[in-house]
Design a protein around this motif. Structure first.
Motif, PDB file in Angstrom:
ATOM      1  N   ALA A 174      52.337   3.946  25.484  1.00 10.28           N
ATOM      2  CA  ALA A 174      51.374   5.013  25.734  1.00 10.28           C
ATOM      3  C   ALA A 174      51.824   6.255  24.978  1.00 10.28           C
ATOM      4  O   ALA A 174      53.023   6.506  24.835  1.00 10.28           O
TER       5      ALA A 174
ATOM      6  N   ALA B  65      46.044   5.745  21.475  1.00  8.69           N
ATOM      7  CA  ALA B  65      46.771   4.821  22.344  1.00  8.69           C
ATOM      8  C   ALA B  65      46.646   3.409  21.791  1.00  8.69           C
ATOM      9  O   ALA B  65      45.835   3.133  20.914  1.00  8.69           O
TER      10      ALA B  65
ATOM     11  N   SER C 211      48.400   0.581  28.302  1.00  6.28           N
ATOM     12  CA  SER C 211      48.672   1.062  26.947  1.00  6.28           C
ATOM     13  C   SER C 211      50.122   0.810  26.547  1.00  6.28           C
ATOM     14  O   SER C 211      50.513   1.149  25.431  1.00  6.28           O
TER      15      SER C 211
END
Length: 628
Positions: free
Chosen positions: A96, A127, A417
């Motif tokens: 992320a 992301a 993510s």
């Protein structure tokens, strides 16, 4: 009509090239499983795979106590397809975006854009996955829908800047509420709009209870004491001649159970159809997709009700399995969130507590409320088990018995993510069209792994019913509401042809656009002046030192509902002479396109694709066409 034109190109080029990283971005390789690996860009550091290789990508989320685990080495991962270990061909870790010390992702400093001018250069670091909120009104009671909507509006007020979200709704059909965007104000406005307003489900079981159904056919008269001096009601006979008021009660219960089963079956069928529609839409988008599904239930089957002699008539588990295969094949992870939150049984509600009816219970017979409690508990377990199965088969996670919806969504966005992508070429060479499962094992760790269950081994050079959205990268780039493609950077100015700026300019005569003949009048011409950063293109050197690139360009107009109104597609060869090449590397290449639009509100999607590198750039611009 697409043409090269010098109008305002230097102004737009200055905006484009003043942005940090414009033209210096690391190219991402769009991929889905299975796929044919194209020739790699010589300047790229990605793994080179030869043509006809069936590259399978497996996204693996690794967590320890619900927190993502980073920094794991490639050699610790092992992939098994159909029970056989496969050689890992590629390995990437996705994290992320760094929130930084201030808790927000760093904003890219770029020049302010003039009116009617747009760019696909992102404000924030991208992301490794995209996220979808699916608000399920078909399977969710009205009060719970309103609660979810309020919690999501509050969540968007606290979300990390730069988080890309799209919002879909499910009522009698699947519909887009907002396309992918990092504009939190626009997403919040979409959630507050009429398109996302809570609505009573057309077929959610809102029938009266069996007790009320019985009362409707006279149960109250049958069970209440008879006043002195009054004759009791005459018994009612059934078709077989059997008399007895309780026969009517049983008939009412059977009828209600039949209706409930039919409604559950219809909701299951409509939900699965919507999931497959969503899979077809998202399959055109490269990479991992996280769908956060807010739903009150998912009725996959209706069990027999022995108390009224009712038999199960609904069974959708096979369709559930087929749908999860399609979702898995498209690299879509489902994260169901039970929109009912932490539930308390209705048996303990004062509003639903009534004096027991009928004769006194025989010794050893459980009280009615115990049977009702067990039945309600079983229904909840069945609903949640199905949601957990869908989550597990697609590499997601189910959130049940929680009222903290915002925390659940934040966890999905964070963990979804942060994952590892493992690529392998199956030892099985043939494209057999079957669904092949894989397992992932991690050495020397007790971490929890989440990943999709498998993929369809369809020939990528032939049409497939399992992932039809993957037919073209341009389809993905020009799809309404899809995430922006940022591998090729550009700046675009969108103006009506009636603008004074175009006074004296040479524009196309006659209708413009592949659907121009169907555009309902009054019709207005719009002009898009675009400056493309050529650093992302792959040029071939031709005779005389010329630099040649093969490009595709698309301009697509949509209405508010996402219906295509008109479009323009054009393939062309960009040829730069040896003397122009250095200058255009600095200023960018100007491109002009025109399209006829009807009056009303909608959007204009701009997409460009470099055939040699497989890179694309896209942008969606809101347009309100009015008479001038």
């Amino acid at each position: 009509m697409v043409s090269f034109h010098p109008v305002a190109s230097f102004v737009l080029a200055g905006l484009l090239l003043s942005a940090p990283g414009a033209g210096g971005q690391d190219p991402a390789t769009p991929a889905s499983a299975p796929q044919s690996a194209a020739a790699a860009n010589p300047a790229s550091t990605s793994t080179v795979l030869h043509a006809n290789a069936n590259l399978v990508l497996v996204d693996v989320v690794v967590t320890d106590r619900d927190k993502p685990v980073h920094g794991l080495e490639r050699q610790r991962f092992h992939v098994f397809e159909d029970g056989r270990e496969q050689a890992v061909a590629s390995f990437d870790e996705h994290r992320a975006p760094d929130t930084g010390a201030a808790g927000s992702m760093p904003l890219v400093k770029r020049a302010a854009l003039p009116p009617h001018t747009y760019t696909n250069i992102p404000d924030y670091p991208e992301a490794g996955a995209v996220n979808v909120l699916l608000l399920d009104g078909l399977n969710t009671p009205l009060s719970d829908q309103m609660n979810v909507r309020l919690k999501m509006i509050q969540y968007l007020g606290k979300i990390k800047p730069g988080t890309s979200l799209a919002i879909f709704g499910l009522s009698s059909r699947l519909h887009m509420i907002a396309g992918f965007s990092t504009d939190l104000a626009a997403l919040t406005a979409a959630l507050k709009s009429h398109r996302s307003a809570a609505q009573q489900s057309a077929i959610l079981d809102t029938e009266t209870t069996a007790q009320e159904a019985g009362a409707a056919v006279g149960q109250g008269e049958m069970t209440n004491p008879v006043a002195p001096g009054l004759n009791p009601p005459a018994p009612v006979s059934d078709a077989a001649g059997n008399n007895g008021p309780m026969d009517i009660v049983t008939a009412a219960q059977v009828f209600q159970a039949d209706i409930a089963s039919f409604q559950a079956d219809q909701r299951a069928a409509m939900t699965l159809d919507a999931m497959q529609q969503l899979a077809r839409y998202l399959s055109a988008i490269p990479g991992r997709k996280n769908v956060i599904w807010f739903s009150g239930s998912f009725p996959s089957w209706t069990p027999p009700d022995n108390s009224v002699g009712f038999r199960a008539v609904s069974g959708r588990m096979e369709q559930v399995r087929e749908t999860t295969k399609i979702l898995s094949d498209a690299r879509i992870s489902i994260y169901p969130v039970d929109a009912r939150g932490l539930m308390v049984s209705s048996v303990f509600s004062a509003a639903d507590n009534h004096p027991p009816m009928g004769p006194r219970l025989a010794p050893g017979t459980p009280p009615p409320f115990e049977a009702a409690l067990a039945k309600e508990r079983d229904e909840i377990v069945r609903d949640q088990e199905t949601m957990q199965q869908i989550a597990g088969d697609t590499g997601g996670k189910a959130f049940v018995d929680t009222n903290d919806f915002a925390d659940a969504v934040a966890g999905v966005v964070e963990n979804g993510s942060s994952y590892y992508t493992i690529g392998y070429v199956p030892s099985r060479k043939a494209f057999d069209g079957q669904f092949h499962t894989f397992k992932v094992r991690l050495d020397d760790a007790s971490y929890k792994l989440a990943y999709r269950s498998g993929y369809f081994a369809d020939n990528p050079d032939k049409p497939s019913a399992h992932h039809p959205g993957e037919s073209s990268l341009m389809v993905a780039a020009s799809t309404h509401g899809a995430p922006l493609a940022t591998q090729l950077s550009f700046v675009a100015r969108v103006l009506p042809a009636s603008d004074p700026l175009f006074q004296g300019a040479t524009l196309t005569k006659g209708p413009v656009g592949n659907l121009a003949a169907t555009v309902k009048g009054p019709v207005h011409r719009y002009v898009v002046d675009l400056v493309l950063d050529v650093h992302g293109l792959v040029f071939e050197t031709a005779t005389g030192g010329k630099h040649v690139a093969d490009l595709e360009f698309a301009l697509v107009a949509y209405d508010e509902e996402g219906t295509r109104l008109n479009y323009l597609e054009h393939s062309f060869q960009l040829t730069l002479t040896a003397d122009r090449y250095p200058r255009l590397m600095t200023t960018g290449v100007p491109i002009r396109a025109e399209l006829d639009l009807p009056e009303g509100q909608g959007s204009l999607r701009i997409a460009i694709h470099d055939l040699a590198s497989g890179r694309a750039g896209s942008l969606e611009v809101p347009v309100t066409v009015t008479a001038r």
